[in-house]
Structures are given as C-alpha cells and as structure tokens.
Write a protein that holds these residues in place. Sequence first.
Motif, short mmCIF file in Angstrom:
data_model
loop_
_atom_site.label_atom_id
_atom_site.label_comp_id
_atom_site.label_asym_id
_atom_site.label_seq_id
_atom_site.Cartn_x
_atom_site.Cartn_y
_atom_site.Cartn_z
N LEU A 295 9.77 1.95 -13.81
CA LEU A 295 9.98 1.73 -15.24
C LEU A 295 11.46 1.87 -15.57
O LEU A 295 12.11 2.80 -15.14
N ASN A 296 11.99 0.94 -16.33
CA ASN A 296 13.37 0.97 -16.80
C ASN A 296 14.39 1.12 -15.67
O ASN A 296 15.45 1.68 -15.87
N GLY A 297 14.07 0.70 -14.45
CA GLY A 297 15.02 0.76 -13.35
C GLY A 297 15.24 2.16 -12.80
O GLY A 297 16.11 2.36 -11.99
N ASN A 298 14.49 3.15 -13.28
CA ASN A 298 14.63 4.52 -12.81
C ASN A 298 13.88 4.73 -11.50
O ASN A 298 13.07 3.90 -11.10
N THR A 299 14.12 5.84 -10.88
CA THR A 299 13.39 6.20 -9.68
C THR A 299 11.91 6.32 -10.03
O THR A 299 11.56 6.92 -11.05
N PRO A 300 11.04 5.76 -9.20
CA PRO A 300 9.60 5.83 -9.51
C PRO A 300 9.09 7.27 -9.49
O PRO A 300 9.56 8.10 -8.72
N THR A 301 8.13 7.54 -10.35
CA THR A 301 7.52 8.87 -10.40
C THR A 301 6.53 9.04 -9.25
O THR A 301 6.17 8.07 -8.58
N ASP A 302 6.10 10.28 -9.03
CA ASP A 302 5.08 10.54 -8.02
C ASP A 302 3.84 9.68 -8.27
O ASP A 302 3.30 9.10 -7.34
N GLY B 152 -1.46 -0.71 -1.42
CA GLY B 152 -1.04 -1.35 -0.17
C GLY B 152 0.46 -1.57 0.00
O GLY B 152 0.88 -2.22 0.95
N ASP B 153 1.26 -1.03 -0.90
CA ASP B 153 2.71 -1.20 -0.82
C ASP B 153 3.30 -0.17 0.14
O ASP B 153 3.50 1.00 -0.22
N THR B 154 3.57 -0.59 1.36
CA THR B 154 4.09 0.34 2.38
C THR B 154 5.52 0.77 2.06
O THR B 154 5.96 1.83 2.51
N ARG B 155 6.25 -0.03 1.30
CA ARG B 155 7.61 0.36 0.90
C ARG B 155 7.57 1.62 0.03
O ARG B 155 8.48 2.44 0.10
N ALA B 156 6.53 1.77 -0.76
CA ALA B 156 6.40 2.96 -1.60
C ALA B 156 6.21 4.20 -0.73
O ALA B 156 6.74 5.27 -1.03
N PHE B 157 5.46 4.05 0.37
CA PHE B 157 5.28 5.20 1.27
C PHE B 157 6.61 5.53 1.96
O PHE B 157 6.92 6.70 2.17
N ALA B 158 7.41 4.52 2.24
CA ALA B 158 8.74 4.75 2.82
C ALA B 158 9.60 5.56 1.86
O ALA B 158 10.37 6.43 2.27
#
Length: 189
Positions: free
Chosen positions: A4-11, A21-27
């Motif tokens: 959201l708003n280009g910020n770091t994603p929350t937990d 299924g987004d493996t980039r999120a696990f990275a």
Amino acid sequence: MHALNGNTPTDHQLVEQVLRGDTRAFAVIIQHTEGLVAQIIFGMVRHAEDRKDLVQDVYLKAFKYLPGFRFQSKLSTWMARIAYNTCVNYLDKKQLLPLPEGSEAELPEDETATAALSRKQLHDILQAGIARLPPLYQTLITLFHQQECSYEEIGQITGLPEGTVKNYLFRARKALRDNLLLQYKKDAL
C-alpha cells in the motif's frame, strides 16, 4: 511485491501474498527475519556444519505452517520461536542441552580498562564470553540485549514464563560476568 502506498508490506500483506502463491513475498519474509534466525541458531548451535541445515529447516517449517499463523505475535517473533524450537530439538536429539544454573550482577565498568580497549575489542571479548555460556543463556542475552526483544516476546519465542525469562537473564548475566572476571584475572597473571 505490492504494498500500500509504496511502503514496505505489512506482516498481514506478506502472509496473504505467500498464501496466494507469491514466492517473492516469502523471500521478503526471509530477508526481514534472517538476521534474527541466524543469531538464534549461531548462538545455540556450535557445530557449523549443522547451522546451514537448521536455517533451511526453520524456513521450510515456516513455509509449511504459515497457513496456521494467527497474528497473535509479530511474524518475526513467530519465526524466532520456530528457530528456537528447531535448535532445542536439535540439541535435545544430540543430548547437548545443558540445564541453566546460577544469579545476576551487572558487568563491572572498569574505566581504565574500558579506555584502554577499543570498542571493537570490547565487543569481541563480550561475544567470546557469551559464546562460552549455555545455549539457552546465549539466546536470552542475544534476544534481550542485541535484538531488543521484550520479556514478553522472549517468552513467546522460548515458551518460558516471563518470570523465568527474567530469572534466567539474571543468571546468564551473572555467569557472563563471572566468566569474564575469571578470564580477565587469568590473563592478568
């Protein structure tokens, strides 16, 4: 990685993305927690060859059990708990888990010694002293003093009651102090 708003994603966002299924999120989760996980494993497990396997085991377990994560703690606290339990199981299987013993006092501040030693040397001396402590004490000192976790968070990670965490930290600091004083006196002879 969408946030959201280009910020770091929350937990929450990261977990939802991984579950979709987004493996980039696990990275990203690995990136955010690898320092804490490594500190726990390196503090508890002395055998270098086993450390890499344990790190992989921690992240495999995290990925497997992520659907059951209920946000009752921070994601990093949950990951630290997995790392801690994985190490305890490893040490228990190898029969390397020592029982804690002892009580606390603050490290003495000898101004002349402190002035004579550089900050790096003091850090190295402390790290060597911590490395000689039982794995549980190493972990508690690392979590409280280096990772700045609260007693409550440490209790969540280790499964120990808050009072026990405080007591063991007290004992760990005393053991560290005693080890350093003994080593210092030996070196002075």
